[in-house]
Design an enzyme around this catalytic site. Structure first.
Site, PDB file in Angstrom:
ATOM      1  N   HIS A 216       0.408  17.397   9.208  1.00 55.18           N
ATOM      2  CA  HIS A 216      -0.961  17.100   8.770  1.00 55.18           C
ATOM      3  C   HIS A 216      -1.971  17.708   9.745  1.00 55.18           C
ATOM      4  O   HIS A 216      -1.673  17.865  10.932  1.00 55.18           O
ATOM      5  CB  HIS A 216      -1.184  15.583   8.709  1.00 55.18           C
TER       6      HIS A 216
ATOM      7  N   ASP B  14       0.858  -1.179   0.000  1.00 50.33           N
ATOM      8  CA  ASP B  14       0.000   0.000   0.000  1.00 50.33           C
ATOM      9  C   ASP B  14       0.902   1.240   0.000  1.00 50.33           C
ATOM     10  O   ASP B  14       1.476   1.587   1.034  1.00 50.33           O
ATOM     11  CB  ASP B  14      -0.915  -0.010   1.231  1.00 50.33           C
TER      12      ASP B  14
ATOM     13  N   ASP C 102       6.998  15.354  10.911  1.00 50.00           N
ATOM     14  CA  ASP C 102       6.943  15.406   9.443  1.00 50.00           C
ATOM     15  C   ASP C 102       6.899  16.853   8.960  1.00 50.00           C
ATOM     16  O   ASP C 102       6.906  17.123   7.765  1.00 50.00           O
ATOM     17  CB  ASP C 102       5.739  14.603   8.914  1.00 50.00           C
TER      18      ASP C 102
ATOM     19  N   ASP D 136      -6.208   5.734   4.468  1.00 48.24           N
ATOM     20  CA  ASP D 136      -4.757   5.788   4.702  1.00 48.24           C
ATOM     21  C   ASP D 136      -4.338   5.231   6.065  1.00 48.24           C
ATOM     22  O   ASP D 136      -3.656   5.898   6.851  1.00 48.24           O
ATOM     23  CB  ASP D 136      -4.248   7.229   4.555  1.00 48.24           C
TER      24      ASP D 136
ATOM     25  N   TYR E  61       8.612  10.952   9.044  1.00 48.65           N
ATOM     26  CA  TYR E  61       8.875   9.805   8.170  1.00 48.65           C
ATOM     27  C   TYR E  61      10.255   9.796   7.541  1.00 48.65           C
ATOM     28  O   TYR E  61      10.632   8.836   6.893  1.00 48.65           O
ATOM     29  CB  TYR E  61       7.758   9.721   7.106  1.00 48.65           C
TER      30      TYR E  61
ATOM     31  N   ASP F 230       2.562  18.734  13.979  1.00 48.55           N
ATOM     32  CA  ASP F 230       2.654  17.769  12.887  1.00 48.55           C
ATOM     33  C   ASP F 230       2.265  18.485  11.579  1.00 48.55           C
ATOM     34  O   ASP F 230       1.529  19.456  11.612  1.00 48.55           O
ATOM     35  CB  ASP F 230       1.675  16.625  13.178  1.00 48.55           C
TER      36      ASP F 230
ATOM     37  N   HIS G 122      -5.301  11.734  13.747  1.00 43.12           N
ATOM     38  CA  HIS G 122      -6.285  11.619  12.652  1.00 43.12           C
ATOM     39  C   HIS G 122      -7.472  10.727  13.003  1.00 43.12           C
ATOM     40  O   HIS G 122      -8.472  10.717  12.283  1.00 43.12           O
ATOM     41  CB  HIS G 122      -5.621  11.055  11.391  1.00 43.12           C
TER      42      HIS G 122
HETATM   43  N1  Q9C Z   1       1.876   9.756   0.106  1.00 49.59           N
HETATM   44  C1  Q9C Z   1       0.481  11.187  10.477  1.00 49.59           C
HETATM   45  O1  Q9C Z   1       1.439  11.882  10.167  1.00 49.59           O
HETATM   46  N2  Q9C Z   1      -1.364  10.024   3.566  1.00 49.59           N
HETATM   47  N3  Q9C Z   1      -0.332  10.662   9.573  1.00 49.59           N
HETATM   48  C2  Q9C Z   1      -0.258   9.296   3.048  1.00 49.59           C
HETATM   49  C3  Q9C Z   1       1.324   9.033   1.189  1.00 49.59           C
HETATM   50  C4  Q9C Z   1      -1.645   9.784   4.938  1.00 49.59           C
HETATM   51  C5  Q9C Z   1      -0.124  10.924   8.177  1.00 49.59           C
HETATM   52  C6  Q9C Z   1      -0.040   9.551   1.588  1.00 49.59           C
HETATM   53  C7  Q9C Z   1      -0.734  10.503   5.862  1.00 49.59           C
HETATM   54  C8  Q9C Z   1      -1.075  10.230   7.290  1.00 49.59           C
HETATM   55  C9  Q9C Z   1       0.229  10.857  11.893  1.00 49.59           C
HETATM   56 ZN    ZN Z   2       1.657  13.922  10.057  1.00 52.83          ZN
END
Ligand code: Q9C
Ligand code: ZN
Length: 660
Positions: free
Chosen positions: A174, A20, A265, A92, A305, A172, A135
């Site tokens: 996001h 994935d 991130d 996700d 990440y 963060d 999230h």
């Molecule tokens: N290109 C947190 O940082 N989208 N969650 C991923 C990959 C989901 C991030 C797309 C990112 C979730 C806790």
């Molecule tokens: Zn994040």
């Protein structure tokens, strides 16, 4: 009072079991490298290790639905095919037979951390956890998150400890939409989030992540979103948002507890965030929050990440929680155009709800109406475009410099008849002064004792500069004379840039500043506007320093950004006699100034102000300042004056920019 560290290897024991692309970045190594970096740097040994525990059903139910909990409970017994299918109903996120166990440990770790801080076992702490939380929603997993660790912790703190106000800072990259949904109608929890948004083109692509989601019903004004509409945001952009949006509101809110959704991130090198803020920015973000809520701060890991960037950022955060000097940040050149737009929109959306933002200017109508969602086709093209290349795109950055603690934290130079406060090291040895300086002091009617004081003062400055002492407290018969002496004679060959913060009236300050070696910021009720220059900045408040509301606004919106851009090597904090500054404000000021010049602050006070020596010493030793409680409504004139001053200085000092 120490720093708690929560970590349990068990939380590394789940991973993605199928292919994935959306989830492949959420790997066990994230936790392993973070913890190992703390061990290798010796930081983990300096923390108080607290065991993780599982959150109970009733604790999870503080935020999540029974239906959802019961569904997640079944995942340990599912086949791979069942797990895949279960996963499909959410966005996700992936499940694994051991993730339910880890999710209970992640939430339980956050609760253990809250317990440790609220019972006074530690001052602050961090929980290194997987899965992340911000999230996940009432009835849904999302974005690698299963249970909303921080949201559960906030409800738990309210319920178990009667905490009245919780501030959640989500740095963060996001949007923690799960946290927003949980508290959007709740005025007891203030949620702040900045996030990559790109006019809704970035995941989770929600309309409600924009700056105009300010909360609802009685929670209106208690949800603050700062959307980033471009990638590549830098240290300046992050600090500008802290100084001009988050901190004014946070100080007005006056939380009893600060929780941080500590995702990394948002740091350089991260494939998700694609931002350019360096890992040492987290030292500053942490530091700026550490004087709220009497220092009660719990950081809980969310995203991050890029393993290198993540490990460095975690170390910077923990080292700051431990109280080590904060690194200097060079070359802060102010926020970029897009960041100014974002922060202006956020300020404008909240000016109705927060008196400290009342004077924020409205953004130009044209800018805010041009946002748009690109067509699905455009989006797809963008995603296909060299996916691999964008992630590994040669971002390199230097490792953050080592943060050395001087052997002595705080030293003092006091007259013989004054008892040295506990914890301060009295300086007795004194250096022979230049004969020229001695004769100069003599002509200035300084007596023999005065000359001794000045020679000790000189020794102190030398030791600060040599990093043998972090900071110092000096009692002198005449602060004005001492200030002139320090600026003109003592620091001139030793220090490149001195930030002089003058609390209270002193007429003749403008002499000392011409060439940028000294920046003077003076807060008083005195209007000395005619002397103003780039390096002499008088801030005039209606009631002078005795008005804490005006004072803290000036500190957050003017002094902090100026200090960041100036990047001094020494801070000279001068307390003019009878300034009227309130004790808690004085301590907050000292605490915040520790973010500059690697904590090298020299405090000058007049001998007859011994009464505030104890609180000064406490702040210099790194104890958290008491909260500024029951702040008065600021005088409208002061808000206006600060805004006008900021507007005028924007040309010289880019960190003051809040309007485009
Ligand atoms: N290109 C947190 O940082 N989208 N969650 C991923 C990959 C989901 C991030 C797309 C990112 C979730 C806790
Ligand atoms: Zn994040």
């Amino acid at each position: 009072m120490g720093t708690a560290l929560l970590y349990d290897e068990e939380m590394t024991k789940y991973k993605l079991l199928w292919v994935d692309p959306a989830c492949k970045i959420e790997v066990p190594e994230r936790l392993i490298v973070s913890y190992e970096a703390l061990v290798r740097s010796g930081l983990s040994d300096r923390c108080i290790s607290i065991p993780a525990r599982e959150a109970s059903d009733s604790e999870i139910l503080l935020v999540h639905s029974e239906l959802y909990l019961e569904a997640v409970k079944k995942t340990p017994y599912m086949t791979l095919e069942d797990l895949k299918e279960f996963t499909l109903q959410f966005g996700d996120v992936y499940f694994h037979p051991n993730i339910y166990h880890c999710a209970k440990l992640a939430s339980g770790s956050a609760l253990q951390l809250v317990d440790s801080v609220m019972t006074g076992k530690v001052r602050n702490g961090i929980a290194l956890v997987r899965p992340p939380g911000h999230h996940s929603m009432h009835g849904a997993a999302n974005g690698f998150c299963v249970f909303n660790n921080v949201a559960i912790a906030a409800r738990y703190a309210k319920q178990k400890y009667g905490v009245k106000r919780v501030l959640i800072v989500d740095w963060d990259i996001h949007h923690g939409q799960g946290v927003q949904y949980c508290f959007e109608d709740d005025p007891s929890v203030l949620y702040f989030s900045w996030h990559r948004y790109e006019h809704q083109n970035f995941w989770p692509n929600l309309r409600e992540s924009d700056y105009d989601s300010v909360g609802k019903e009685s929670g209106t004004g208690f949800n603050i979103n700062v959307p980033w509409n471009n990638v590549g945001m830098e240290n300046s952009d992050y600090l500008s948002v802290f100084c001009h949006v988050l901190l004014p509101v946070a100080y007005e809110f006056c939380p009893d507890l600060v929780l941080v959704c500590a995702g990394f991130d948002s740091a350089i090198g991260d494939p998700e965030g694609e931002m350019c803020a360096t890992p040492d920015i987290f030292a500053h973000l942490t530091h700026l929050l550490m004087n709220l809520a009497g220092g009660k701060l719990c950081a809980v890991l969310e995203g991050g990440y890029n393993l290198t960037s993540l490990a460095q950022s975690v170390c910077q955060t923990v080292q700051t929680l431990l109280g080590d000097p904060v690194p200097q940040l060079a070359n802060l050149r102010g926020p970029c155009k897009s960041a100014i737009e974002s922060l202006q929109c956020a300020r404008s959306a909240h000016r109705r709800y927060w008196s400290f933002l009342k004077h924020a200017a409205d953004p130009p109508m044209t800018d805010i109406s041009t946002k748009h969602i690109k067509s699905a086709m455009e989006e797809e093209e963008k995603t296909e475009m060299a996916e691999e290349e964008r992630c590994t795109e040669g971002k390199v950055w230097p490792e953050p410099p080592e943060r050395l603690c001087p052997p002595v934290c705080s030293a003092s130079v006091l007259p013989d008849d004054v008892v040295c406060p506990d914890g301060l090291k009295p300086l007795s040895s004194s250096k022979d002064l230049e004969p020229l300086l001695v004769s100069k002091l003599k002509t200035a009617a300084v007596d023999g004792d005065g000359v001794t004081t000045f020679s000790r003062l000189y020794t102190l400055v030398e030791k600060l500069v040599a990093n043998e002492i972090r900071n110092g407290l000096v009692l002198v018969p005449d602060v004005a004379a001492a200030m002139m002496c320090v600026v003109q004679d003592l620091t001139s060959d030793l220090v490149k840039r001195v930030l002089v913060v003058c609390v209270g009236k002193e007429k003749e300050l403008d002499y000392v500043t011409t060439d940028g070696k000294v920046l003077v910021v003076q807060i008083s009720s005195e209007d000395s506007e005619e002397h103003r220059s780039k390096y002499y900045i008088p801030v005039c408040l209606k009631k002078g320093c005795s008005d804490t509301s005006g004072f803290i606004q000036a500190v957050l919106g003017l002094l902090l950004p100026l200090g960041y851009e100036y990047n001094p090597d020494l801070v000279l904090l001068v307390r003019m006699p009878g300034s009227g500054v309130v004790d808690s404000m004085w301590q907050q000021l000292i605490g915040l100034l520790q973010g500059f010049a690697k904590g090298h602050t020299l405090v000058l006070m007049q001998v007859n102000e011994k009464a505030c020596m104890g609180s000064t010493a406490s702040a210099l030793l790194g104890h958290p300042a008491p909260p500024l409680q029951d702040l008065q409504t600021p005088f409208p004139e002061d808000g206006d004056a600060l805004e006008r001053l900021r507007e005028r200085l924007q040309a010289d000092w880019k960190m003051l920019q809040t309007t485009s």
